[in-house]
Design an enzyme around this catalytic site. Structure first.
Site, PDB file in Angstrom:
ATOM      1  N   PHE A  68      35.390  48.431  33.488  1.00  0.00           N
ATOM      2  CA  PHE A  68      36.803  48.080  33.288  1.00  0.00           C
ATOM      3  C   PHE A  68      37.753  48.824  34.212  1.00  0.00           C
ATOM      4  O   PHE A  68      38.951  48.870  33.961  1.00  0.00           O
ATOM      5  CB  PHE A  68      37.216  48.279  31.827  1.00  0.00           C
ATOM      6  CG  PHE A  68      36.244  47.694  30.841  1.00  0.00           C
ATOM      7  CD1 PHE A  68      35.962  46.337  30.876  1.00  0.00           C
ATOM      8  CD2 PHE A  68      35.597  48.481  29.903  1.00  0.00           C
ATOM      9  CE1 PHE A  68      35.053  45.779  29.978  1.00  0.00           C
ATOM     10  CE2 PHE A  68      34.691  47.926  29.010  1.00  0.00           C
ATOM     11  CZ  PHE A  68      34.425  46.583  29.043  1.00  0.00           C
ATOM     12  N   ILE A 114      27.734  45.843  35.198  1.00  0.00           N
ATOM     13  CA  ILE A 114      28.560  46.669  34.310  1.00  0.00           C
ATOM     14  C   ILE A 114      28.651  46.069  32.902  1.00  0.00           C
ATOM     15  O   ILE A 114      29.501  46.467  32.108  1.00  0.00           O
ATOM     16  CB  ILE A 114      29.967  46.922  34.907  1.00  0.00           C
ATOM     17  CG1 ILE A 114      30.709  45.612  35.203  1.00  0.00           C
ATOM     18  CG2 ILE A 114      29.861  47.749  36.180  1.00  0.00           C
ATOM     19  CD1 ILE A 114      32.154  45.827  35.667  1.00  0.00           C
ATOM     20  N   THR A 130      28.376  42.557  32.610  1.00  0.00           N
ATOM     21  CA  THR A 130      28.915  41.218  32.786  1.00  0.00           C
ATOM     22  C   THR A 130      27.844  40.139  32.890  1.00  0.00           C
ATOM     23  O   THR A 130      28.132  38.967  32.669  1.00  0.00           O
ATOM     24  CB  THR A 130      29.752  41.190  34.073  1.00  0.00           C
ATOM     25  OG1 THR A 130      28.955  41.777  35.113  1.00  0.00           O
ATOM     26  CG2 THR A 130      31.014  42.007  33.925  1.00  0.00           C
ATOM     27  N   GLY A 187      36.167  34.896  40.783  1.00  0.00           N
ATOM     28  CA  GLY A 187      35.856  35.949  39.816  1.00  0.00           C
ATOM     29  C   GLY A 187      36.371  35.603  38.434  1.00  0.00           C
ATOM     30  O   GLY A 187      37.377  34.911  38.277  1.00  0.00           O
ATOM     31  N   GLY A 194      35.998  38.236  35.800  1.00  0.00           N
ATOM     32  CA  GLY A 194      36.024  39.466  35.004  1.00  0.00           C
ATOM     33  C   GLY A 194      37.407  39.836  34.511  1.00  0.00           C
ATOM     34  O   GLY A 194      37.552  40.509  33.495  1.00  0.00           O
ATOM     35  N   GLU A 195      38.439  39.414  35.235  1.00  0.00           N
ATOM     36  CA  GLU A 195      39.763  39.938  34.924  1.00  0.00           C
ATOM     37  C   GLU A 195      40.780  38.908  34.462  1.00  0.00           C
ATOM     38  O   GLU A 195      41.712  39.236  33.731  1.00  0.00           O
ATOM     39  CB  GLU A 195      40.265  40.739  36.131  1.00  0.00           C
ATOM     40  CG  GLU A 195      39.410  41.997  36.244  1.00  0.00           C
ATOM     41  CD  GLU A 195      39.572  42.771  37.533  1.00  0.00           C
ATOM     42  OE1 GLU A 195      40.341  43.727  37.528  1.00  0.00           O
ATOM     43  OE2 GLU A 195      38.908  42.433  38.525  1.00  0.00           O
TER      44      GLU A 195
END
Ligand code: MOS
Length: 731
Positions: A252, A482, A484, A690, A692-693
């Site tokens: 994170f 991580i 994911t 992406g 992840g965010e």
């Protein structure tokens, strides 16, 4: 390094994916079994013979200096091997104590204390219990002043350096003329508090020296950068440091940098000539390893009666530490998200007596979309317009900042799909209309956005034939998972790219000694490492074809002629000219229903719908999980998260998961994730943006907007706690 001392991390290799695992399929995580059975070894779990345990001692006062530090009692405790303080710690060259990102570490080099919680000593002992006990016996006297710990306590703000490769200020058009011509103008100020990272796995480092070679088992989001940074700080040749991170319990952003404890563990291990393990406690996660900074954001929006935006200004002040300029780039999305002709943004930093902040999931966009998307909701209210219609009216058909076309953009489809699933069309315009007894019901929405990044990466693929003739592939790239699903999606990309050339695929990552790939940050691992894996596999296929190998049985025969019966190819994947020709972003729309108890101010969120256009979805299961995770964090950001700092001492008061609240299962009800079909031929070879965010972006604003729609109360300062919604109490 002997195999014994290494603890044979290879014992826990992740499972093999079948050779027909397709990209996009909801393949179960290949590391899942290891994780649920406890066989996955994290940085603090790797067995190492003779390992000593280290415990960090932190300052309890700041800012100022240490007058006296007494480590005699600690040193005298049974089992204590060493106590490092600024009086006896090995010297580290000042300049090299800065990482490439400019991190200024606390390596026990002087008597200064910049913030409460700064590392000031390290106790190394035979057991964790003895080290913990001795650490409490280190006594310190300080000469300190009064700390400033909130943005409003400092009158001075300054210009930060260039952040994320973009200048801190921007301006297009003519703000004054735009404002003069606007029918409606609003100016609003929003704040977000200090928020700390709380991955399940705290930071942990195990350091082993073999002569002048160092191996680190570290909880890091970037094994390659980690090894390089540690080598530079310790003055070692790059190749002398190897960082291994097979499994990481969440990153994170906080694990995206080498913090002080990593170097301290390495220094201690060298000083005592034994392996040293240093695990931060949950409480120690608050201070020395970054946090999302406090922000104060002022927006002015000007629009015509029909909702067409004429002006947007967004001025950000974010806090940083006394020693370093970290910038939360909260206004970056404001430059590109809507088609307004007159836009100006600024970023400033306010120096406080706190640890240096850092990236936290969607750094910039998470806080910035809270302010921007709340302000748009306030403008819609002022205009008497539907908030979704206001956004549609200002859709940017190309990137209004750069003028470039989008590589792909499905925001209109996200608005439509999300609104349809949610039932947005039935929303009454006036706040406070929807009720169920004493419960007020509100519907809010916001736009989600995150840039699409990519970095150079390399990967190898090794094909081997078993005695039976079955060919399996081993794919390797440094990278790291991580949490994911990187192991799984790299396996899927390899399986599809290899086609008939492999009956099974195994993935090995999390080791700086493997072909280099970038850190898992900026939502770019899949695009970067994934492109390299695809390239390596395709190159293997090309070379086989050139040798006349065209099917599985001729491949098995060919491999028997190779040295070690193996055929290996390594390839590089580098972003090309496409990054200068297209503006690349993922977009989405999030819709929230809030139910607010009118007497208690309690907020429940029975349903959230998020619709996203993220290019090619590599694994429907892990992708959905990522988006849900981001949305859940957005709920925490909106309603719960807030690190409380004592204004007298600078101490973090709620530094544990009992008092630093994050959502638990009971806080989360229906979360519905929609992927709109999006093909992007430009972003990268795998076509994936992406994910992840983007999930956290927009969520806090959608919730604030829903709470306003339910109650008529506009909360501009996160988190939205029940006390903010209580009616004025009659005496
Ligand atoms: Mo992420 S905050 O780029 O690790």
């Amino acid at each position: 390094m002997s195999e014994r001392a290494m603890g044979r991390p290879e014992d826990a290799l992740v499972g093999t994916l079948p050779g027909d695992a397709a990209i996009g399929a909801p393949v179960v995580r290949s590391d899942g079994l290891l994780k649920v059975t406890g066989a996955a070894r994290y940085a603090a779990d790797v067995p190492v013979e003779g390992v000593l345990q280290a415990v960090l001692v932190q300052s309890s006062r700041a800012p100022g200096r240490i007058v006296h530090i007494d480590s005699r009692a600690a040193s005298g405790c049974a089992g204590v091997v060493a106590v490092l303080t600024h009086e006896n710690a090995p010297r580290v060259a000042e300049e090299s104590a800065r990482s490439p990102a400019g991190r200024r570490l606390s390596l026990l080099q002087d008597d200064r204390v910049h913030y409460n919680g700064q590392p000031i000593a390290l106790v190394v002992a035979e057991t964790l219990e003895r080290a913990t006990d001795a650490a409490q016996r280190v006594t310190v006297t300080y000469d300190v002043g009064a700390p400033r710990v909130a943005i409003e306590e400092t009158g001075t703000v300054s210009m930060p350096p260039v952040s994320v490769g973009r200048p801190p200020d921007s301006r297009r058009g003519d703000i004054d003329r735009g404002l003069a011509a606007a029918d409606v103008v609003i100016t609003r100020c929003y704040t977000t508090p200090l928020e700390n990272h709380n991955p399940l796995e705290p930071h942990a480092t195990t350091a082993l020296w073999d002569g002048d070679r160092l191996t680190l088992y570290d909880a890091t989001q970037g094994v390659v950068a980690n090894a390089a940074t540690v080598a530079r700080i310790l003055g070692l040749p790059r190749e002398n440091v190897r960082t291994i991170a097979r499994f990481i319990g969440g990153g994170f952003g906080c694990k995206g940098n080498v913090w002080s404890h990593v170097i301290l563990a390495a220094l201690a291990a060298r000083a005592v000539a034994r392996p040293v393990r240093l695990v931060l406690t949950r409480r120690q996660m608050f201070g020395p390893v970054g946090a999302r900074p406090q922000t104060r954001q002022t927006l002015t929006l000007g629009a015509a009666r029909d909702g067409t935006l004429a002006v947007v200004t967004h001025d950000v002040v974010a806090h940083t530490s006394r020693v370093e300029d970290y910038l939360e780039p909260s206004a970056m999305q404001t430059r590109m998200l809507y088609s307004a002709p007159n836009v100006a943004t600024t970023h400033r930093v306010a120096r406080l007596d706190l640890g240096t902040p850092t990236y936290q999931r969607a750094p910039g966009e998470a806080t910035g979309t809270f302010a921007l998307e709340s302000a748009l909701d306030e403008l819609a209210e002022e205009l008497g317009m539907d908030p979704l219609e206001l956004r549609r009216r200002n859709h940017a058909d190309r990137d209004p900042e750069s003028g470039l076309p989008w590589s792909s953009k499905s925001l209109r489809e996200c608005y439509a799909a999300g609104a349809e699933r949610f039932g947005w069309a039935g929303r009454p315009r006036l706040p406070g209309t929807l009720r169920d007894g004493d419960t007020r019901i509100g519907w809010g929405m916001a736009t989600a956005v995150y840039p699409t990044y990519r970095s150079r990466a390399a990967a190898s693929v090794r094909l081997t034939a078993e005695a039976t003739g079955v060919v399996s592939a081993l794919v390797r790239t440094a990278s790291q998972d991580i949490g994911t699903g990187t192991y799984t999606i790299l396996g899927q990309i390899a399986a599809e790219s290899l086609g008939w050339a492999a009956a099974g695929v195994r993935v090995e990552i999390g080791d700086s000694a493997l072909p280099p790939s970038p850190m898992s940050g900026g939502s770019m691992s899949a695009a970067s490492a994934g492109s390299a894996v695809r390239e390596a596999c395709r190159e293997a296929r090309r070379q086989l074809t050139a040798r006349g190998v065209g099917d599985a049985s001729s491949l098995a025969a060919f491999l028997r002629t190779c040295p070690d019966s193996a055929f290996e190819v390594i390839a590089d994947a580098v972003p090309g000219a496409e990054t200068a020709r297209y503006s690349m972003h993922a977009f989405g729309a999030v819709f929230v229903e809030a139910r607010v108890d009118a007497r208690l101010g309690e907020i429940r969120l029975p349903r959230i719908v998020g619709a996203y256009g993220v290019g090619r979805v590599l694994n429907a299961r892990t992708a959905r999980s990522q988006l849900i995770g981001g949305i859940v964090w957005g709920v925490g950001m909106a309603l719960q998260e807030h690190t409380v700092v004592d204004r007298r001492t600078g101490r973090h008061l709620n530094a544990d998961l009992a008092e630093y609240h994050v959502p638990v299962n009971a806080d989360i009800q229906e979360v519905d994730v929609i992927f709109v079909d999006e093909r992007d031929p430009h972003v990268n070879a795998v076509g994936a943006k992406g994910i992840g965010e983007i999930g956290i972006t927009g969520v806090a604003a959608a919730i604030a907007n829903a709470v306003h729609h339910a109650t008529g109360v506009r909360v501009r300062d996160l988190p939205i706690t029940p006390d903010r919604l209580l009616p004025a109490h009659p005496d």
